[in-house]
Design an enzyme around this catalytic site. Structure first.
Site, PDB file in Angstrom:
ATOM      1  N   VAL A   2     -46.570   0.356  -0.982  1.00  0.00           N
ATOM      2  CA  VAL A   2     -46.587  -0.895  -0.235  1.00  0.00           C
ATOM      3  C   VAL A   2     -48.017  -1.402  -0.256  1.00  0.00           C
ATOM      4  O   VAL A   2     -48.957  -0.646  -0.459  1.00  0.00           O
ATOM      5  CB  VAL A   2     -46.079  -0.731   1.224  1.00  0.00           C
ATOM      6  CG1 VAL A   2     -44.582  -0.439   1.250  1.00  0.00           C
ATOM      7  CG2 VAL A   2     -46.850   0.343   1.969  1.00  0.00           C
ATOM      8  N   SER A   3     -48.171  -2.695  -0.041  1.00  0.00           N
ATOM      9  CA  SER A   3     -49.495  -3.311  -0.193  1.00  0.00           C
ATOM     10  C   SER A   3     -50.389  -3.160   1.029  1.00  0.00           C
ATOM     11  O   SER A   3     -51.606  -3.175   0.913  1.00  0.00           O
ATOM     12  CB  SER A   3     -49.339  -4.793  -0.515  1.00  0.00           C
ATOM     13  OG  SER A   3     -48.651  -4.934  -1.733  1.00  0.00           O
ATOM     14  N   THR A   4     -49.791  -3.045   2.214  1.00  0.00           N
ATOM     15  CA  THR A   4     -50.616  -2.982   3.430  1.00  0.00           C
ATOM     16  C   THR A   4     -50.107  -1.880   4.355  1.00  0.00           C
ATOM     17  O   THR A   4     -48.968  -1.429   4.240  1.00  0.00           O
ATOM     18  CB  THR A   4     -50.570  -4.309   4.214  1.00  0.00           C
ATOM     19  OG1 THR A   4     -49.243  -4.501   4.711  1.00  0.00           O
ATOM     20  CG2 THR A   4     -50.976  -5.488   3.338  1.00  0.00           C
TER      21      THR A   4
ATOM     22  N   GLN B 293     -46.789  -2.518   6.266  1.00  0.00           N
ATOM     23  CA  GLN B 293     -45.494  -2.393   5.600  1.00  0.00           C
ATOM     24  C   GLN B 293     -45.028  -0.944   5.619  1.00  0.00           C
ATOM     25  O   GLN B 293     -45.820  -0.024   5.723  1.00  0.00           O
ATOM     26  CB  GLN B 293     -45.595  -2.904   4.159  1.00  0.00           C
ATOM     27  CG  GLN B 293     -45.908  -4.377   4.079  1.00  0.00           C
ATOM     28  CD  GLN B 293     -46.167  -4.825   2.645  1.00  0.00           C
ATOM     29  OE1 GLN B 293     -46.720  -4.083   1.843  1.00  0.00           O
ATOM     30  NE2 GLN B 293     -45.771  -6.042   2.336  1.00  0.00           N
TER      31      GLN B 293
END
Length: 191
Positions: free
Chosen positions: A12-14, A17
């Protein structure tokens, strides 16, 4: 380990998330181990992916939820596909339904990567345009600081106590020590 081991990779990017959906799908696909990252796909350094790649041996399969979880640029994906082909490693993308072991599958992956990269570039352009429009109206973008002026004043008062370390002060303010130092530095620059 057998020559047909399936390893999963989830990203996931962050930190906001969650990986649950990807984890569940990778377990259901029969992955013996799942490696994870919470970092943007465009970043060169992805420790979870690096660890997953170090475990892959000839005949193994790397299972991903979707193609864009593996990489965001065509260059990244093509490089990984070439490495997998050289090392006789299979790739399984659960949502894309693409078989990269065939010429058509490799072409579809490359086309998919081009569109994923284009989508990311469009999002970046829209974000920049939105931030520029907000700045023109006098608004600033970015996250709100974790420490407001009152919290910084509290930190400065606590810093006068010789028995308290910066780590203890940060803990009382419920932030990391690095966050506290940054906030103090920013506040000092403004003042």
């Amino acid at each position: 380990m057998s020559s047909t081991t399936k390893f999963g990779y989830a990203r996931v990017s962050t930190d906001d998330q969650r990986l649950d959906l990807q984890r569940d799908a990778l377990r259901a696909a029969g992955c013996s181990r799942i490696f994870e990252d919470k970092v943007s796909g465009s970043r060169v350094s992805r420790p979870g992916l690096d660890l997953a790649l170090s475990h892959l041996r000839s005949g193994d399969t790397l299972v991903i939820w979707r193609l864009d979880r593996l990489g965001r640029t065509t260059h990244q994906l093509v490089g990984l596909l070439e490495q997998f082909e050289r090392d006789d490693i299979k790739l399984q993308s659960l949502q894309d339904g693409i078989d990269p072991s065939t010429a058509l599958g490799r072409a579809m992956l490359q086309i998919g990567a081009v569109f994923a990269e284009m989508e990311r570039n469009l999002i970046r352009e829209r974000t920049k345009a939105g931030l520029s429009a907000a700045r023109a109206r006098g608004r600033l973008g970015g996250r709100r600081p974790k420490l407001d002026a009152d919290a910084i004043d509290t930190a400065r008062r606590l810093m006068k106590d010789p028995d308290l370390t910066m780590g203890e002060i940060a803990e009382r303010l419920k932030v990391d020590r690095a966050t506290l130092y940054r906030a103090l530095g920013r506040h000092q620059q403004k003042g």
